[in-house]
Design a protein around this motif. Structure first.
Motif, mmCIF file in Angstrom:
data_model
loop_
_atom_site.group_PDB
_atom_site.id
_atom_site.type_symbol
_atom_site.label_atom_id
_atom_site.label_comp_id
_atom_site.label_asym_id
_atom_site.label_seq_id
_atom_site.Cartn_x
_atom_site.Cartn_y
_atom_site.Cartn_z
ATOM 1 N N ALA A 102 0.832 -1.208 0.000
ATOM 2 C CA ALA A 102 0.000 0.000 0.000
ATOM 3 C C ALA A 102 0.863 1.253 0.000
ATOM 4 O O ALA A 102 0.542 2.235 -0.666
ATOM 5 C CB ALA A 102 -0.938 -0.003 1.209
ATOM 6 N N GLY A 103 1.971 1.218 0.730
ATOM 7 C CA GLY A 103 2.877 2.362 0.734
ATOM 8 C C GLY A 103 3.469 2.618 -0.635
ATOM 9 O O GLY A 103 3.596 3.759 -1.086
ATOM 10 N N THR A 104 3.809 1.556 -1.340
ATOM 11 C CA THR A 104 4.345 1.686 -2.697
ATOM 12 C C THR A 104 3.288 2.215 -3.659
ATOM 13 O O THR A 104 3.578 3.028 -4.535
ATOM 14 C CB THR A 104 4.860 0.311 -3.199
ATOM 15 O OG1 THR A 104 5.883 -0.136 -2.319
ATOM 16 C CG2 THR A 104 5.406 0.399 -4.612
ATOM 17 N N ALA A 131 7.707 5.909 3.883
ATOM 18 C CA ALA A 131 8.152 7.220 4.356
ATOM 19 C C ALA A 131 6.951 8.082 4.754
ATOM 20 O O ALA A 131 5.843 7.903 4.249
ATOM 21 C CB ALA A 131 8.947 7.922 3.256
ATOM 22 N N PHE A 132 7.192 9.020 5.646
ATOM 23 C CA PHE A 132 6.166 9.962 6.067
ATOM 24 C C PHE A 132 5.780 10.816 4.866
ATOM 25 O O PHE A 132 6.605 11.534 4.302
ATOM 26 C CB PHE A 132 6.699 10.842 7.211
ATOM 27 C CG PHE A 132 5.684 11.817 7.730
ATOM 28 C CD1 PHE A 132 4.660 11.387 8.556
ATOM 29 C CD2 PHE A 132 5.753 13.160 7.391
ATOM 30 C CE1 PHE A 132 3.721 12.279 9.035
ATOM 31 C CE2 PHE A 132 4.826 14.063 7.874
ATOM 32 C CZ PHE A 132 3.799 13.624 8.692
ATOM 33 N N ASP A 133 4.533 10.681 4.426
ATOM 34 C CA ASP A 133 4.053 11.397 3.244
ATOM 35 C C ASP A 133 2.554 11.613 3.395
ATOM 36 O O ASP A 133 1.748 10.846 2.867
ATOM 37 C CB ASP A 133 4.361 10.580 1.982
ATOM 38 C CG ASP A 133 3.945 11.293 0.714
ATOM 39 O OD1 ASP A 133 3.723 12.519 0.737
ATOM 40 O OD2 ASP A 133 3.820 10.612 -0.320
#
Length: 157
Positions: A102-104, A131-133
């Motif tokens: 999901a982060g990707t 990463a924090f985004d």
């Protein structure tokens, strides 16, 4: 809760759930990481969502695991962009589990369906790992169920 989207019920459980012949309402494709796919595979189920197009993102899984499952060894972002751009893309893509995946895929996530239960269990898998985004979503709909569970639909702003 899966009755809202019967296609999210694994093939092996569709008869018991009474949804064997129900058409897909929303999704025609499922993408999962190896961590989500592994429990089915370990149980001898190589095609857990045979009623959907299935993609497993994994650099270690053999590409011939099952003819109904496409193994994607790298670059799931390009895969999703390609699927979203298909001319006959009439239904949505379901990202089934996997905080790292999901982060990707966060740049391509248009909507989140978050199920919550009135239980605190401790450690777990992040919904979105990376990463924090900060990515802003709006609550589009929330459904509460008699057992205290909720389904919240968040739409990308």
């Amino acid at each position: 809760m899966n009755a809202l989207y019967p296609e999210t019920i694994p093939t092996a459980y569709r008869a018991a759930a009474g949804v064997t012949d129900l058409p897909s309402r929303r999704f025609d494709t499922v993408i999962m990481g190896l961590g989500t796919y592994r429990p089915a595979l370990d149980s001898g189920i190589t095609s857990p969502y045979a009623h959907l197009r299935q993609y497993v993102v994994s650099s270690s899984l053999k590409p011939d695991t099952d003819p109904a499952v496409t193994v994607v060894p790298s670059d799931p972002l390009t895969l999703v962009r390609g699927l979203k751009g298909e001319v006959d893309a009439s239904r949505d893509i379901w990202l089934c589990g996997g905080g790292r995946l999901a982060g990707t895929l966060l740049p391509e996530i248009d909507e989140l369906l978050i199920k919550t239960y009135p239980v605190v269990a401790g450690t777990g898998i992040p919904v979105v790992d990376g990463a924090f985004d900060p990515t802003v979503f709006d609550v589009a709909e929330r459904t509460a169920f008699p057992n205290g569970a909720t389904l919240t639909r968040l739409a990308r702003r």
